[in-house]
Every structure is written in C-alpha cells, then in structure tokens.
Scaffold this active site. Structure first.
Site, PDB file in Angstrom:
ATOM      1  N   GLY A   8     -94.705  40.516   3.344  1.00  0.00           N
ATOM      2  CA  GLY A   8     -94.859  39.336   3.390  1.00  0.00           C
ATOM      3  C   GLY A   8     -96.614  38.757   4.620  1.00  0.00           C
ATOM      4  O   GLY A   8     -96.397  38.994   5.410  1.00  0.00           O
ATOM      5  N   GLY A  10     -97.571  36.079   6.055  1.00  0.00           N
ATOM      6  CA  GLY A  10     -96.634  34.919   7.015  1.00  0.00           C
ATOM      7  C   GLY A  10     -97.849  34.664   8.008  1.00  0.00           C
ATOM      8  O   GLY A  10     -98.266  35.938   8.203  1.00  0.00           O
ATOM      9  N   PHE A  11     -97.311  34.212   8.846  1.00  0.00           N
ATOM     10  CA  PHE A  11     -97.318  34.713  10.647  1.00  0.00           C
ATOM     11  C   PHE A  11     -97.643  36.018  10.971  1.00  0.00           C
ATOM     12  O   PHE A  11     -98.001  36.205  11.477  1.00  0.00           O
ATOM     13  CB  PHE A  11     -96.715  33.498  11.512  1.00  0.00           C
ATOM     14  CG  PHE A  11     -97.459  31.880  11.507  1.00  0.00           C
ATOM     15  CD1 PHE A  11     -99.227  31.770  11.705  1.00  0.00           C
ATOM     16  CD2 PHE A  11     -96.536  31.036  10.605  1.00  0.00           C
ATOM     17  CE1 PHE A  11     -99.342  30.675  11.312  1.00  0.00           C
ATOM     18  CE2 PHE A  11     -97.300  29.810  10.389  1.00  0.00           C
ATOM     19  CZ  PHE A  11     -98.163  29.590  10.491  1.00  0.00           C
ATOM     20  N   VAL A  77     -91.555  41.915  -3.962  1.00  0.00           N
ATOM     21  CA  VAL A  77     -90.122  43.067  -2.833  1.00  0.00           C
ATOM     22  C   VAL A  77     -89.187  42.540  -3.466  1.00  0.00           C
ATOM     23  O   VAL A  77     -87.906  42.022  -2.619  1.00  0.00           O
ATOM     24  CB  VAL A  77     -90.838  43.357  -1.630  1.00  0.00           C
ATOM     25  CG1 VAL A  77     -89.564  44.713  -0.893  1.00  0.00           C
ATOM     26  CG2 VAL A  77     -92.545  44.448  -1.337  1.00  0.00           C
ATOM     27  N   GLU A 168     -90.592  14.636  11.663  1.00  0.00           N
ATOM     28  CA  GLU A 168     -91.438  14.681  10.667  1.00  0.00           C
ATOM     29  C   GLU A 168     -91.276  13.866   9.386  1.00  0.00           C
ATOM     30  O   GLU A 168     -92.800  12.968   9.488  1.00  0.00           O
ATOM     31  CB  GLU A 168     -92.455  16.098  10.917  1.00  0.00           C
ATOM     32  CG  GLU A 168     -93.059  15.887  12.007  1.00  0.00           C
ATOM     33  CD  GLU A 168     -92.660  18.168  12.310  1.00  0.00           C
ATOM     34  OE1 GLU A 168     -93.678  18.201  13.514  1.00  0.00           O
ATOM     35  OE2 GLU A 168     -93.045  18.456  11.103  1.00  0.00           O
ATOM     36  N   ASP A 297     -89.505  35.466  11.591  1.00  0.00           N
ATOM     37  CA  ASP A 297     -88.240  33.916  11.205  1.00  0.00           C
ATOM     38  C   ASP A 297     -86.899  35.171  11.235  1.00  0.00           C
ATOM     39  O   ASP A 297     -85.753  35.156  10.749  1.00  0.00           O
ATOM     40  CB  ASP A 297     -88.537  33.306   9.790  1.00  0.00           C
ATOM     41  CG  ASP A 297     -89.312  32.046  11.075  1.00  0.00           C
ATOM     42  OD1 ASP A 297     -89.554  31.733  11.705  1.00  0.00           O
ATOM     43  OD2 ASP A 297     -89.416  31.003  10.208  1.00  0.00           O
ATOM     44  N   ALA A 313     -94.195  29.440  14.705  1.00  0.00           N
ATOM     45  CA  ALA A 313     -94.543  30.567  14.363  1.00  0.00           C
ATOM     46  C   ALA A 313     -95.368  31.404  15.589  1.00  0.00           C
ATOM     47  O   ALA A 313     -95.811  31.817  15.511  1.00  0.00           O
ATOM     48  CB  ALA A 313     -95.713  29.566  14.165  1.00  0.00           C
TER      49      ALA A 313
HETATM   50  C1  LIG Z   1     -92.017  22.412   7.061  1.00  0.00           C
HETATM   51  C2  LIG Z   1     -91.854  23.554   8.766  1.00  0.00           C
HETATM   52  C3  LIG Z   1     -92.448  23.389   9.859  1.00  0.00           C
HETATM   53  C4  LIG Z   1     -92.521  24.274  10.861  1.00  0.00           C
HETATM   54  N1  LIG Z   1     -92.836  23.584  11.767  1.00  0.00           N
HETATM   55  C5  LIG Z   1     -93.475  24.388  12.660  1.00  0.00           C
HETATM   56  C6  LIG Z   1     -94.301  23.920  13.557  1.00  0.00           C
HETATM   57  O1  LIG Z   1     -94.594  22.804  13.992  1.00  0.00           O
HETATM   58  N2  LIG Z   1     -94.572  25.399  15.045  1.00  0.00           N
HETATM   59  C7  LIG Z   1     -93.808  26.245  15.315  1.00  0.00           C
HETATM   60  O2  LIG Z   1     -94.122  26.947  15.606  1.00  0.00           O
HETATM   61  N3  LIG Z   1     -93.280  26.734  14.274  1.00  0.00           N
HETATM   62  C8  LIG Z   1     -93.144  26.110  13.312  1.00  0.00           C
HETATM   63  N4  LIG Z   1     -91.464  26.190  11.196  1.00  0.00           N
HETATM   64  C9  LIG Z   1     -92.045  27.771  11.782  1.00  0.00           C
HETATM   65  C10 LIG Z   1     -92.945  28.470  11.259  1.00  0.00           C
HETATM   66  O3  LIG Z   1     -93.206  28.534   9.743  1.00  0.00           O
HETATM   67  C11 LIG Z   1     -92.016  29.824  11.429  1.00  0.00           C
HETATM   68  O4  LIG Z   1     -91.404  30.328  12.514  1.00  0.00           O
HETATM   69  C12 LIG Z   1     -93.080  30.844  10.643  1.00  0.00           C
HETATM   70  O5  LIG Z   1     -94.265  30.940   9.353  1.00  0.00           O
HETATM   71  C13 LIG Z   1     -92.259  32.380  10.533  1.00  0.00           C
HETATM   72  O6  LIG Z   1     -93.685  32.937  10.101  1.00  0.00           O
HETATM   73  P1  LIG Z   1     -93.275  34.751   9.462  1.00  0.00           P
HETATM   74  O7  LIG Z   1     -94.307  35.079   8.939  1.00  0.00           O
HETATM   75  O8  LIG Z   1     -91.975  34.957  10.197  1.00  0.00           O
HETATM   76  O9  LIG Z   1     -92.711  33.945   8.396  1.00  0.00           O
HETATM   77  P2  LIG Z   1     -93.596  33.421   6.601  1.00  0.00           P
HETATM   78  O10 LIG Z   1     -94.606  32.516   7.671  1.00  0.00           O
HETATM   79  O11 LIG Z   1     -92.248  32.040   6.146  1.00  0.00           O
HETATM   80  O12 LIG Z   1     -93.650  34.517   5.277  1.00  0.00           O
HETATM   81  C14 LIG Z   1     -92.916  35.079   4.863  1.00  0.00           C
HETATM   82  C15 LIG Z   1     -93.339  35.374   3.442  1.00  0.00           C
HETATM   83  O13 LIG Z   1     -93.344  37.052   2.839  1.00  0.00           O
HETATM   84  C16 LIG Z   1     -92.968  35.856   1.485  1.00  0.00           C
HETATM   85  N5  LIG Z   1     -91.435  37.054   1.087  1.00  0.00           N
HETATM   86  C17 LIG Z   1     -90.996  36.721   1.417  1.00  0.00           C
HETATM   87  N6  LIG Z   1     -90.056  37.329   0.197  1.00  0.00           N
HETATM   88  C18 LIG Z   1     -91.171  38.170   0.032  1.00  0.00           C
HETATM   89  C19 LIG Z   1     -90.482  38.985  -1.369  1.00  0.00           C
HETATM   90  N7  LIG Z   1     -89.522  39.466  -1.010  1.00  0.00           N
HETATM   91  N8  LIG Z   1     -91.674  39.664  -1.604  1.00  0.00           N
HETATM   92  C20 LIG Z   1     -92.963  39.674  -1.234  1.00  0.00           C
HETATM   93  N9  LIG Z   1     -93.787  39.184  -0.192  1.00  0.00           N
HETATM   94  C21 LIG Z   1     -92.310  38.035  -0.480  1.00  0.00           C
HETATM   95  C22 LIG Z   1     -93.242  34.618   1.400  1.00  0.00           C
HETATM   96  O14 LIG Z   1     -94.419  34.723   0.521  1.00  0.00           O
HETATM   97  C23 LIG Z   1     -94.396  34.640   2.668  1.00  0.00           C
HETATM   98  O15 LIG Z   1     -95.463  34.259   2.804  1.00  0.00           O
HETATM   99  C24 LIG Z   1     -91.829  25.489  10.592  1.00  0.00           C
HETATM  100  C25 LIG Z   1     -91.671  25.435   9.040  1.00  0.00           C
HETATM  101  C26 LIG Z   1     -91.089  24.676   7.864  1.00  0.00           C
HETATM  102  C27 LIG Z   1     -90.879  25.349   6.908  1.00  0.00           C
END
Ligand SMILES: Cc1cc2nc3c(=O)[nH]c(=O)nc-3n(C[C@H](O)[C@H](O)[C@H](O)COP(=O)(O)OP(=O)(O)OC[C@H]3O[C@@H](n4cnc5c(N)ncnc54)[C@H](O)[C@@H]3O)c2cc1C
Length: 443
Positions: A8, A10-11, A77, A168, A297, A313
C-alpha cells in the site's frame, strides 16, 4: 540486509517507506495496485470538477526516487502466509523479513452491495470520474428536458452519509447549482435543484462538537441543502432512494455512509474488528507476529481511555512513521517504542469561506477555518508543481465562481471496488496510416 515489504502506497505506506529509506541496512519493496499515491482528502474536488485527477495523484516512483533502497512494484497483493513469511501477488511470490500492511479501506454498503451501482462511493480516481460524469450528465439532461417532473428528478441529488465526505460533496453541489447553473445553463432554474443529506445519526459531522456541527448544518442550508438526520436509507435504485416511508425521486445518489478496511487481514486469519481492521499491539505489530505491522485505515489501535483511532490521514502518516522507526530500532537491537498519536485535530469544508476546524478546545468556523483548511491541504499535497497548480485552480475558482475541470467523457466507466474486467478484443483492427508503413524490425 533485512527485506521489508510494504503493501500500500497510501499515507501509512509511503511514510513507513520514507522512514526506512534513510537507512542502508534495509531493502524496501513497496507494492501498490496503482503506480501513484492518491491524496484522498481532495478527491471530492475531482468528483466536483474543481480539480483534475492528475493534480491530486503523485507517481510513487517520483515520490520515493531519492531513497535508493526503496523499490516500487505495481501489483495486487492477494494474500500473505505469515508462517513462511511470503507475500503472494499477481506477479509472483515475495519473501520478507518484515511486512507492513497498509491497504486502507473500501466502501461498505452494509450488506447491500447491489446499491453500489446506483450510489457510487468516493475512494478512487475512477469513482471520482464516475461521480463527476453523473452530476454533469444530470445537468446536461435537465437542460434539454421539456418535462418538469423529469427535470425535477434530474436536479435532485441525494448524498447518503453526513460525515466530512458527504458534507463536502453536498456543499459543492450546492455551490455549483447556485453559481454555475445560473451562468451557463439557460433552461434550468437553479431554484429547482434539491440536495439532500440523509444521515443515520442525530447530527451530521458527529465527531465534531455539537456547535460546529450546527454551524455546518446552517452553512449547508444556506446553499440549499436539506439535512435529514436520524434517517436511514432502506433501499436505493436507479430512480432514487427510500428513506423510511419517504420516497425521494433522484437522478443522482452518492454514497458517503461507511467504509471498511480491506479484507486481507481477515483472510490471513488475524483478529479483526467488525470493520475488518486488524487488532494491533501498542507498537502497531500484529499479536503473535512481531515482524508484521499494520498502519492507517487497516489498523485497529486501541486508545488507553477506550475507543480506537479514527481513519484519518494524520493517523496514517504518524503510524507509518512509527512503524518505520520501530523496524529500524529492531535492526539496531534497541527496544521498540509504543505508538503515541499527536492529535492534529479535524476539519471539514462546506464551501467557499465556510469550513469548520477543531483541535482540543480550539474551535473555528467560517473564513478562518477555511483558510486553515486550504493551507493544511496544500501543505500535505505531494509535489511542488501540484501545490502551485492546485493553488492557481482554487484562486481562479474563488474569483470567477467557475470550476476549471468540467469535462466529462462518455468512455469513463464505473469502477466498482473490484478490479476492472478485461477489455474485449478489438473487433476491427486499427487502420494503419500509410505514412506509418514501416517494417518494425528495421526501426
Ligand atoms: C473522499 C475522502 C476524503 C477524506 N478526507 C479526509 C480529510 O479531510 N482529512 C483526513 O485526515 N482524512 C481524510 N480521509 C481519510 C484518509 O484519506 C485516510 O484515512 C487515509 O488515506 C488512510 O491512509 P492509508 O495509508 O491507511 O490508506 P490509503 O491512503 O487508502 O492507501 C491504501 C493503499 O493501498 C493500496 N492497496 C490496497 N489494497 C491493496 C492490495 N491488495 N495490493 C496492493 N495495494 C493495495 C491502495 O491502492 C492504496 O494506494 C478521506 C478519505 C476519503 C476517501
């Protein structure tokens, strides 16, 4: 050298990679199904035509290029065998010494996955493009419709869920209807537009204090949004939603009501909560597997006073950093430190000059909160070029009431949570331009 596999980008994932990227003692492999990091907090602006997708997505390779020990693989994955320390992907098997799971969350339709077709959620660029297409098509179809009832339905938007994303989306549709419709659509009376937020709890934005939540409700109402609290959607179909005994005929229904972590943790056999989040120890590792960490998350991190950390985030960023630090401490033989979350507060925006922000006892609303909201989002957005472009886009929209990215494409298709089905073979081969007739071997 220890091999760390991060699932992943993401953040949580990129911050773990950055923390480990400073060391020459580890080799890091980051796997993501996309080749970009998506700034999800601004995704609604792509859905609402304020920004283009490329302005909030940043290539993972560029983001991590200066960390020589970090390799990025685009792939999915599928599963993990914690006993043999192997990750199974759609391009083969990879073994690890340490594993970081940071796969984020997906939409949760509470056992009604059939609603997804009629009410897309907002989590990916594909979904943002689909929402944009539906909203813009609703305006286009209303513009040419001669039937008042049909027009009314097309100009009715229902957003299920009154959390930050729902607010939003509703605020943006309210602003578009108010400022954009009257300027560019000659056959639509903007007053016909109806926007509903249907929210199951007693107040929207219920993680904020009640006074800020009321201020947000009033700001939404000024934009023509009707807020239905304590209202549960019973069914969603192509023509609208059923809320208790009330039927709302609507051309567009959007889902912002629930998310659930990806199910990979449950599939592996780890202990998870009812939203699929993996239960983690204070150092963010999985009980019984000290070499496996979970962040963002996907993690269920219990707070000392009760409750768990929310899906934000800032939580994911800090967890990713802490995981990276703890792996480095392990490698140099020092004890790990438990994760401590530094509360950065929370924010939501309703529209121009209208946001709410809360951190501890400090509560702001209106213009000051909106300015902070803008500054924080620009600060956390990846890439200087992206920041400048987004600032310019916002500046332009602020003074002209116009949104720059209103183009929709018929070919944009609905991307469900599942991967896209394979494209059928092209029945007619593309005609070759005679000027291009060359022998590829000679090239
Ligand atoms: C529309 C929206 C608005 C938001 N607004 C806010 C805000 O204003 N403020 C705030 O703090 N938070 C906000 N959030 C929440 C925040 O974006 C999430 O809490 C944050 O992105 C979580 O980070 P993460 O790294 O856990 O997951 P993510 O950022 O979701 O990243 C997960 C990554 O894993 C990858 N992935 C998933 N499964 C697999 C797999 N099986 N194999 C390979 N790759 C995989 C995905 O492609 C992705 O790139 C918002 C979320 C959304 C959807």
């Amino acid at each position: 050298m220890k091999h760390v596999v991060i699932v992943g980008g993401g953040f949580a994932g990129i911050n773990a990679a950055k923390a480990l990227g400073k060391s020459s003692d580890v080799k890091v492999t980051l796997i993501d199904k996309n080749n970009y990091h998506l700034f999800q907090p601004l995704l609604y602006q792509v859905a609402m035509s304020a920004l283009n997708a490329g302005e909030i997505a940043y290539p993972l390779r560029m983001l991590l290029s200066r960390y020589r020990n970090v390799t990025v693989f685009k792939g999915v994955v599928k599963s993990v065998d914690p006993r043999s320390k192997t990750v199974f992907t759609d391009f083969g098997e990879i073994s690890y010494d340490y594993l970081v799971l940071a796969c984020g969350a997906k939409h949760h339709y509470f056992g009604h996955n059939e609603w997804e077709e009629f009410a897309p959620g907002l989590k990916t660029i594909g979904q943002a493009a689909e929402i944009r297409r539906r909203v813009m098509d609703a305006y286009e179809n209303a513009e040419r419709s001669g039937n008042d009832l049909e027009k009314k339905k097309l100009l009715t938007f229902v957003i299920v869920g009154g959390g930050p994303t729902g607010v939003e989306l509703a605020g943006s549709i309210g602003e578009m209807s108010r400022y954009y419709l009257s300027k560019y659509y000659k056959n639509i009376d903007p007053k016909l537009t109806r926007i509903f937020i249907v929210h199951s709890a007693a107040r929207i934005l219920n993680t904020f204090s009640s006074d800020l939540s009321s201020k947000a409700t009033r700001a939404l109402e000024k934009l023509g949004v009707q807020v239905w609290t304590c209202s549960v959607v019973n069914s969603i179909d192509a023509d609208g939603v059923q809320v208790g005994n009330e039927r709302i005929e609507a051309g567009t229904v959007l889902w912002a009501a629930g998310v659930r972590a990806t199910s990979i943790g449950r599939k592996i056999g780890f202990e998870t909560d009812k939203t699929n989040r993996i239960i983690v120890l204070p150092d963010l590792s999985v009980p019984g597997y000290p070499e496996i960490f979970v962040g963002g998350d996907q993690a269920n991190f219990a707070l000392e006073g009760g409750g768990t950390l929310p899906g934000l985030a800032s939580v994911a960023i800090q967890e990713g950093q802490s995981i990276g630090r703890n792996i480095m401490l392990d490698i140099i033989g020092e004890p790990r430190t438990p994760f401590r979350y530094r509360d950065k507060g929370q924010m939501a925006t309703i529209g121009k000059n209208a946001s709410i922000a809360e951190r501890g006892n400090v509560r702001l609303s209106g213009l000051p909160a909106w300015i902070i909201w803008l500054a924080v989002h620009i600060f956390y957005l990846s890439g200087v070029k992206h920041r400048i472009i987004v600032l310019l886009q916002w500046g332009w929209s602020y003074f002209t009431f116009g949104h720059g990215a209103r183009i929709v494409n018929k070919e944009w298709r609905f991307y469900a949570n599942q991967p896209e089905p394979a494209e059928p073979a092209d029945p007619e081969p593309m005609e070759q331009d005679p000027a291009c007739a060359f022998n590829p071997v000679d090239r």
